[in-house]
Motif scaffolding. Structure first.
Motif, short mmCIF file in Angstrom:
data_model
loop_
_atom_site.label_atom_id
_atom_site.label_comp_id
_atom_site.label_asym_id
_atom_site.label_seq_id
_atom_site.Cartn_x
_atom_site.Cartn_y
_atom_site.Cartn_z
N PRO A 65 19.90 28.75 -1.16
CA PRO A 65 19.05 29.71 -1.87
C PRO A 65 19.67 30.15 -3.19
CG PRO A 65 19.22 30.29 0.45
CD PRO A 65 20.17 29.17 0.22
N GLY A 66 18.90 30.01 -4.25
CA GLY A 66 19.34 30.43 -5.57
C GLY A 66 20.05 29.35 -6.38
N TYR A 67 20.28 28.17 -5.81
CA TYR A 67 20.97 27.08 -6.51
C TYR A 67 20.20 25.79 -6.38
CZ TYR A 67 24.94 30.20 -6.66
OH TYR A 67 25.75 31.28 -6.90
N LYS A 68 20.24 24.99 -7.42
CA LYS A 68 19.62 23.67 -7.39
C LYS A 68 20.63 22.64 -6.91
CE LYS A 68 16.58 24.68 -11.24
NZ LYS A 68 16.22 24.35 -12.61
N VAL A 69 20.15 21.49 -6.49
CA VAL A 69 21.02 20.44 -5.99
C VAL A 69 22.01 19.98 -7.06
CG1 VAL A 69 21.06 18.06 -5.13
CG2 VAL A 69 19.33 19.64 -4.32
N SER A 70 21.59 19.95 -8.31
CA SER A 70 22.45 19.44 -9.38
C SER A 70 23.48 20.46 -9.88
CB SER A 70 21.59 18.96 -10.55
OG SER A 70 20.83 20.04 -11.05
N GLU A 71 23.39 21.71 -9.43
CA GLU A 71 24.34 22.73 -9.85
C GLU A 71 25.59 22.73 -8.96
OE1 GLU A 71 22.20 26.40 -9.64
OE2 GLU A 71 21.30 26.13 -11.60
N THR A 72 26.68 23.26 -9.52
CA THR A 72 27.88 23.39 -8.71
C THR A 72 27.73 24.60 -7.79
OG1 THR A 72 28.98 24.73 -10.39
CG2 THR A 72 29.33 22.36 -10.47
N PRO A 73 28.39 24.69 -6.69
CA PRO A 73 29.53 23.88 -6.29
C PRO A 73 29.11 22.57 -5.62
CG PRO A 73 29.19 25.59 -4.66
CD PRO A 73 28.16 25.80 -5.75
N PHE A 74 29.99 21.60 -5.67
CA PHE A 74 29.84 20.35 -4.95
C PHE A 74 30.80 20.39 -3.76
CE2 PHE A 74 29.07 19.16 -9.46
CZ PHE A 74 27.71 18.90 -9.35
N LEU A 75 30.54 19.55 -2.79
CA LEU A 75 31.43 19.48 -1.63
C LEU A 75 32.18 18.16 -1.63
CD1 LEU A 75 29.33 20.89 1.34
CD2 LEU A 75 31.40 21.84 0.38
N VAL A 76 33.46 18.21 -1.33
CA VAL A 76 34.27 17.01 -1.10
C VAL A 76 34.68 17.06 0.37
CG1 VAL A 76 36.40 15.81 -1.66
CG2 VAL A 76 35.09 16.92 -3.47
N HIS A 77 34.37 15.98 1.09
CA HIS A 77 34.66 15.90 2.52
C HIS A 77 35.87 15.02 2.77
CE1 HIS A 77 30.83 17.57 4.14
NE2 HIS A 77 30.44 17.27 2.92
N ILE A 78 36.73 15.45 3.67
CA ILE A 78 37.83 14.64 4.17
C ILE A 78 37.74 14.72 5.69
CG2 ILE A 78 40.32 14.30 4.26
CD1 ILE A 78 40.41 15.88 1.57
N THR A 79 37.55 13.57 6.33
CA THR A 79 37.29 13.53 7.77
C THR A 79 38.29 12.60 8.46
OG1 THR A 79 34.95 13.87 7.30
CG2 THR A 79 35.52 13.14 9.51
N PHE A 80 38.79 13.03 9.60
CA PHE A 80 39.66 12.21 10.45
C PHE A 80 39.12 12.27 11.86
CE2 PHE A 80 42.37 13.88 7.08
CZ PHE A 80 42.95 12.71 6.60
N GLY A 81 39.35 11.20 12.64
CA GLY A 81 38.91 11.25 14.03
C GLY A 81 39.15 9.95 14.76
N ALA A 82 38.52 9.85 15.93
CA ALA A 82 38.62 8.66 16.78
C ALA A 82 37.24 8.32 17.31
CB ALA A 82 39.59 8.92 17.92
N GLY A 83 37.05 7.05 17.65
CA GLY A 83 35.76 6.63 18.14
C GLY A 83 35.86 5.52 19.17
N PHE A 84 34.73 5.29 19.84
CA PHE A 84 34.61 4.23 20.84
C PHE A 84 33.34 3.46 20.54
CE2 PHE A 84 36.64 7.88 22.80
CZ PHE A 84 37.76 7.31 23.39
#
Length: 182
Positions: free
Chosen positions: A116-135
């Motif tokens: 709410p109150g922000y457009k998609v092209s405006e900041t902030p942006f998110l940077v993701h760092i993900t770790f895990g395990a899978g099967f």
């Protein structure tokens, strides 16, 4: 409770399909994978698709792949579109009529958020760092059922960080889906 019920129903459906096709040999030489996934975290839920490349000329006992993904998710106060890259590495066990792969993964992504109150092209942006395990449970030649557990760390980049003051910076994540091998 609602998420748990959905997860259990999806697990039952994918396992039923796998056992129904179990008479075929699961062993296949593949170069590419693609998949569809449902993911749920502490304050978000969404889905993503991925395209992967097997980095080994022939997979015998070791798994090493690179996956590119596009993800859409959201929570109570935001929506996000993310693009990223995932690297998986692990082991493979061959059974009679099935293959099980266990692996670790690390991923990084860049996300555009809307709240709410922000457009998609405006900041902030998110940077993701993900770790895990899978099967991966592969019962038929070209399809595998996938379950992944991990943790997603999110960093806000840019101005206007007040937009997501109630947003958790890290979250445990459960992912369920399928991969096709070609």
């Amino acid at each position: 409770m609602k998420r748990t019920a959905i997860v259990l129903v999806l697990v039952a459906i994918f396992c039923s399909v796998g056992f129904a096709e179990g008479s075929k040999s699961a062993d296949i030489k593949y170069r590419f994978t693609n998949g569809g996934f449902w993911t749920s975290g502490q304050d978000f839920c969404g889905g993503f698709g991925e395209f992967g490349i097997n980095c080994l000329p022939e997979e015998k006992n070791f798994v090493f792949r690179n996956h590119i993904f596009c993800q859409g998710d959201g929570g109570k106060s935001f929506g996000e579109f993310q693009v990223g890259d995932k690297l998986i590495f692990g082991g493979r066990v061959n059974g009679e009529g099935f293959i099980t792969r266990t692996y670790c993964f690390t991923a990084g992504g860049f996300g555009l958020i809307s709240c709410p109150g922000y457009k998609v092209s405006e900041t902030p942006f998110l940077v993701h760092i993900t770790f895990g395990a899978g099967f991966e449970f592969q019962y038929c030649q070209e399809t595998a059922f996938v379950v992944e557990f991990g943790g997603d760390n999110r960093l806000l980049v840019g101005k206007n960080k007040q937009a997501l003051k109630d947003f958790s910076r890290s979250s445990p994540v459960l992912t369920i889906g399928f991969r096709s091998m070609r």
